[in-house]
Structure formats: C-alpha cells, structure tokens
Design an enzyme around this catalytic site. Structure first.
Site, PDB file in Angstrom:
ATOM      1  N   GLU B  60      50.755  41.542  35.169  1.00  0.00           N
ATOM      2  CA  GLU B  60      50.298  41.241  33.669  1.00  0.00           C
ATOM      3  C   GLU B  60      51.567  41.519  32.996  1.00  0.00           C
ATOM      4  O   GLU B  60      51.619  40.999  31.739  1.00  0.00           O
ATOM      5  CB  GLU B  60      49.368  42.306  33.210  1.00  0.00           C
ATOM      6  CG  GLU B  60      48.036  42.106  33.730  1.00  0.00           C
ATOM      7  CD  GLU B  60      47.598  42.101  35.079  1.00  0.00           C
ATOM      8  OE1 GLU B  60      48.481  42.643  35.691  1.00  0.00           O
ATOM      9  OE2 GLU B  60      46.588  41.433  35.598  1.00  0.00           O
ATOM     10  N   HIS B 129      36.743  48.418  35.083  1.00  0.00           N
ATOM     11  CA  HIS B 129      36.548  47.039  34.724  1.00  0.00           C
ATOM     12  C   HIS B 129      35.602  46.750  33.726  1.00  0.00           C
ATOM     13  O   HIS B 129      35.186  45.443  33.795  1.00  0.00           O
ATOM     14  CB  HIS B 129      36.335  46.308  36.299  1.00  0.00           C
ATOM     15  CG  HIS B 129      37.600  45.827  36.941  1.00  0.00           C
ATOM     16  ND1 HIS B 129      38.109  47.156  37.471  1.00  0.00           N
ATOM     17  CD2 HIS B 129      37.755  44.891  37.620  1.00  0.00           C
ATOM     18  CE1 HIS B 129      38.980  46.340  38.306  1.00  0.00           C
ATOM     19  NE2 HIS B 129      38.912  45.137  38.294  1.00  0.00           N
TER      20      HIS B 129
END
Lengths: 319, 323
Positions: B60, B129
């Site tokens: 990321e 998540h």
C-alpha cells in the site's frame, strides 16, 4: 572533463560548506527556526551525483537537503531566504530547512519523513516510463532510511516495473545517533539491493570524482534500459545530526579521523596533483563564494516575511 | 435514464474518463488480470492494456507513494486501495505527502491523484476488515474526501475527482455496489464539496452520507407513514464540508439527526452537530441526536455485527426522540 568543470565541482562543494557554516551561525542567532541538518562532510556525494545528471533527470532527497538544493541549481540566496522563512525563499517560507524544492530545475525536494520519498521516487520514474521520456530519477536517502518499510516497498516496485531509478544511499554511519551496525541487519547497505536483484556498487563518498564517475556510468546504463540500480556512497557527517546534538554516541577521536578525509581537502589535492587547477584558481573560487554568501545573506535579511493574508494560499489548487 | 448499479456507475465513470484522457491510468492490487476485487475494473485490462491498468504488489505504501510521484509528473493516476483498512499502511503518504506537497512547496507541485477505496462493515469480515474510518481522513486540510451514496453521485463525483488537480480520497461503500439508481449517460459531473438534499421534508433534518443515505431514505419512508416528514441531506463530500444545505434545512425544521456508519466519538456527527450549534443555535428546538456504530471493534458473528452497526430502526427511533 574541462578545467571549468573541475572548478565548478569545487565551487559547489565550497559553496555548500560555507552555506552550512553560515546557516549554523544564523541558527545560533535565532534567525533560523525549526530543525537544521547540516551537510558538512557529505558535500562530495550530492555534488558528484548531481553533476552526472542531465537536465531531464529528476532529483529527490530527504531532509538533509541544502547541498542537493545547491547542486540542483537553486541560487544560494533562495536557500538562505527559505532558512530564514522569508517570502523569497525557495518554498516561500512554507517549507523551511527540510522542505526545499524547485521543480523547474527538476529538483523534487526535500522530504522529511524518513524513507517516505522512496516510493515517490519510484512514481516520478513511473511518470517518465509511462510518457516514454529518456529520463532517470535520482533518489538520495540515508542509511537509516534503509531500515524502514517504504525503502523495501519502493525498491521492490522499482524492480518489478523496471523503473529508471538510481537509488543512492548516503551511508554516513549513523541514523541520528544509532550507528549502522546497531540498526541494520547488514552494514554493507548495498547488500540490501541484492535481495531485489539490483545491480549495485559502493563508492568512496569522500571522493567527488569517484562518485561522479560511478553515477555517470550507472545513470547511462539505467537510461539504456537496465532498470533500477543501487549506489552506496560511504561518507560521514562532521557535525551533529541536527543543531543541539550532544553527540554522546560517537567519540571526538572518530570525528577527527574522518575530518582528515575531508571531501574538499581530498579534492584540492587531486586538483593539484592532476594539474587540473592551481592554488590561485581555488583561492579565487573561495573568494567568489564568500561574496556569494555575503550577498545571499543580505538578500535574505532584506526580504519580506510572507504576508499573513497568504496563510491559506495553496492549501488546494483553486478550481 | 438508465437504471444501473453503483458498481456499474463507478466502472462507467472510470472507463469513460480513461477513454477521454490517456494520462489517466489505474493501479492497485488485483485491478488488472483479476478485474478488481469488487469487480469494478472487469474488462479494463483487456481493453486498455497492462500499461494503463497496473497490477501492483501488496504494497500500500508503494501504491500511494508511487501514485503521488506519477501525479507530480503530470499523469492522472487512479490508485486503488482494496479496502480503507489497508489505507493505514499508506497513511503517511496520504496524510504527510498528498495533503501537504502543494502547500509546503508553495504551490509548485500539483497532485491530480484519486485514491479509490472501500469502507464499511456488514459483511462478516471482523474487526480488521470492516471499519468506517472516513472521518479520520477528513481531518486533514489539503485532502478532498468524497463518499457517494447514490449511483448517479458515484459516477458524477468520480469524474469530478479524476478531473481535479487536488488529491481526492474516493470512498465507496462495501455493501452499496448492488444499489440501483438512475444514472445520466455520458459526461455527467457532480461538483466536489457540495452537499445536497436527497429527499425534501419539513419536520426534521437527517444529515448523512454513503451507506447511511440509503438507510436514512428508508427510515424517512417509514416515518412518512407515521406522519413525520423528514428531509434528508447528503453530505457527499466530507472535506470540503458544505454546510449550506444542512443549515438551510435545519433553520426550517429546527431538529436534526445525524447518521453515519463509523464510530460516534470524534466522528462526522460530532463535526456536523457542532457546526449546527455554532451556526444556528437560535433555531434549535431539541438536542441533536447522533446515530452511529457502537464503540466496539466489529465482531465476526452476524448477530453481534448487526447489533454493533447502525440500523434503519435506530434512525427512526432517533428522529422520534427529537420530535
């Protein structure tokens, strides 16, 4: 190399040295705020590397950025004005010591979060690859930056995508006050490049001509499509990490020994022994640098503070 | 007008923009060969090719960092972070760079960058998540934060985001991709930083965005059957935050409920209610209520998860409390 080129390298290194000495004085006088990280001792690295680039090649570095700024072509008066936070500073007084950039010179800063500019460098190179520009991005960072995740993500991506980047680690032996063996799994930093399948070299960072020669060769290979390469320049900072560093982590004897390997002193000897320049040539340059610094200080001192009503300028691009 | 899903609307905006401008490219985990983990970019790789649809490693920091670098060179990257939970790994680039480079270098650098990502819970993905941390990102001057609640807005806002020279965090909702709505064809632009009234009413103002817009509209339908006429204001952008339609509505209804999917503490509701009190205190007829997620990490078990997430019934109940 022509005599003029030899002397220009000398000029840049002396200019950086004097600028940094003056910056330290101004800091002590309270005219420079924030942090101040001096480049004294490391001048040969940035001077050698950047002298090997073409104007289309991009440069990006970390927070110890005054030398890189000078080598990239920013006038010393705009560096000093930025240190004093003036409107005429290279970043308009918004960035300070750690955040100087002039994109018209293809110099992309001056980034102060350790290692965070490494993925940015990959992106600059991606921009050139995407556009088909025959440009190389030169990314400088310290040994400390090679222990943070950004470094590993950035190097990995650059190899996966075959990006035109020259990664340059300025190994000055310490990340702040922590020595390389105490912070890095390997002390030969370039070994980290091997893990990413990257051509790599080490060079004496106290020898401007050696640095320049290595960079020239690597940049041209990258331009020819080699993909990213890695250069470790072994150097040393003669001053503390920043102003007010008590330097408990190293002995004065160690500093003194390194000072004998002064990149400017080394270069003087080479210029003489190689008959590239005379003592008089060098004296003339030193005199010129003194004048440049004096003029730059006058410029900075006489420059206005940024107007308070410009506080909100450039938070967003106006659309 | 065609009725299409949120997923199709986002995909359409991306496709049309990429056809229009070769400087636009997309990059992210599984955006290419896989077709996007939420299938938004299915077919893009075959049509636009590997150079403009870039699969990245699971990195990321490298995704956002290199997208910033590419944007600095004048390209217009659309970087995808698979879910907003992973954006924390790229937080430094979002916060310390994308939000600051234009300012810190005195306007020299421009970042025509879009970071697309997905927020929200309700899919039994448990605590790591399922978060809705949108408000965190809206804290930083220099960023633009957008979170559409209808397919039409998704298309129009994404096109505006791609054409903007500012970095935009474009937050999609994990459970809205199947939502259907009318979407104008072709060049349809919704301006960034503009709130809008999605349902007119006169008795109470519900301020919301993204997934909770859908819930709020459903709550308003229920309330209508009980004789309460709710006006629903959709923020659409969290930064810049456009309070004008909110204040106008509040001055008319004198009562407000703010519904968001994220946690209540330091959230969107806290900001919006504070601004209503600051700007329209004389119009307050009842304490403003906030509907938000319970203050726990989201659990996996379906019943527990739903108990923690804000529900339509919570909005209905909050409205009745302020009436």
């Amino acid at each position: 190399m022509q005599k003029k080129e030899y002397l220009e390298l000398y000029h840049q290194m002396v200019l950086i040295r004097r600028l940094e000495e003056k910056a330290a004085e101004l800091y002590q006088d309270g005219k420079v705020g924030g942090f101040l990280h001096l480049y004294i001792g490391q001048e040969a690295v940035s001077t050698g590397i950047i002298s090997a680039r073409k104007p289309i090649d991009r440069v990006i570095t970390a927070y110890r950025d005054h030398g890189v700024a000078i080598n990239s072509g920013i006038p010393v008066k705009r560096v000093l004005a930025e240190l004093e936070g003036k409107a005429t500073g290279v970043s308009g007084g918004r960035g300070g010591s750690m955040h100087m950039a002039d994109i018209s010179l293809n110099y992309w800063g001056g980034h102060a979060i350790v290692g965070s500019h490494i993925p940015l460098a990959a992106g600059l190179a991606l921009g050139d690859q995407y556009a088909g520009n025959p440009a190389v991005t030169i990314a400088l960072f310290g040994d400390g930056a090679t222990n943070i995740g950004y470094f590993h993500e950035g190097l990995n991506l650059s190899k996966v995508w075959n990006l035109p980047v020259l990664w340059v680690c300025e190994n000055n032996e310490y990340g702040m006050g922590t020595s390389v063996p105490r912070a890095s799994a390997v002390s030969d930093i370039r070994q980290k490049a091997i893990g990413y399948g990257m051509p790599n070299r080490a060079v004496d960072g106290m020898d401007v001509l050696a640095v320049r020669a290595a960079a020239e060769e690597m940049i041209e290979q990258i331009r020819a499509g080699s993909g990213p390469q890695f250069l470790e320049a072994n150097t040393y900072r003669f001053r503390g990490h920043s102003m007010g560093d008590p330097e408990r982590y190293r002995k004065q004897e160690e500093v003194r020994q390194w000072e004998e390997d002064d990149p400017i002193g080394n270069y003087q000897k080479k210029l003489i022994s190689g008959r590239h320049a005379t003592k008089a040539d060098m004296d003339a340059i030193e005199k010129q640098v003194d004048d440049e610094i004096a003029e730059a200080i006058e410029f900075a001192e006489n420059s206005p503070e940024p107007a308070l009503d410009t506080l909100f300028d450039n938070v967003y691009v106006e659309e | 007008m065609a009725k299409i899903t949120m997923r199709e609307a986002i995909s359409q905006a991306l496709w049309e923009e990429m056809e229009r401008d070769p400087k636009i490219f997309i990059m992210g985990e599984e955006v290419g060969v896989w077709g996007g983990s939420y299938a938004v970019t299915r077919g893009f790789y075959d049509h636009f090719g590997a150079n403009r649809v870039k699969d990245t490693p699971i990195s990321e920091s490298a995704i956002v960092g290199s997208a910033i670098g590419a944007a600095l060179t004048g390209l217009r990257p659309v970087a995808e972070i698979m879910t907003i939970n992973f954006a924390f790994s790229a937080m430094d680039h979002i916060v310390n760079e994308s939000a600051k480079l234009h300012y810190m270098f005195n306007g020299q650098m421009r970042l025509p960058l879009v970071i697309r990502t997905v927020s929200g819970g309700g899919r039994q993905l448990a605590a790591t998540h399922s978060q809705t941390p949108d408000a965190i990102f809206a804290h930083f001057p220099g960023l633009t934060v957008v979170a559409p609640g209808t397919p039409a807005d998704a298309k129009g806002l994404l096109k505006a985001a791609i054409r903007s020279d500012n970095p935009v965090l474009f937050i999609e909702s994990a459970t809205l991709y199947q939502l259907r709505g009318e979407v104008p064809e072709g060049d349809y632009i919704v301006p960034l930083g503009k709130s809008t009234v999605q349902r007119p009413g006169k008795d109470v103002t519900i301020v919301t965005y993204s997934k909770m817009l859908d819930y709020s509209l459903k709550a308003a339908d229920q309330l209508a059957s009980e004789g309460i006429d709710a006006e629903v204001v959709d923020l659409r952008s969290l930064r810049p935050l456009d309070m004008v339609p909110v204040i106008e509505s509040f001055k008319k209804t004198n009562r407000a409920v703010i519904a968001e999917e994220g946690w209540k503490s330091y959230g969107v509701g806290a900001e919006v209610s504070a601004r209503i009190y600051e700007e329209a205190f004389d119009y307050v007829d009842a304490p403003i209520k906030r509907v938000a997620q319970k203050e726990v990490p989201l659990p996996y078990n379906r019943n527990l998860e739903q108990a923690a997430l804000p529900q339509i019934a919570d909005i209905v109940a909050a409205v009745k409390e302020v009436m």
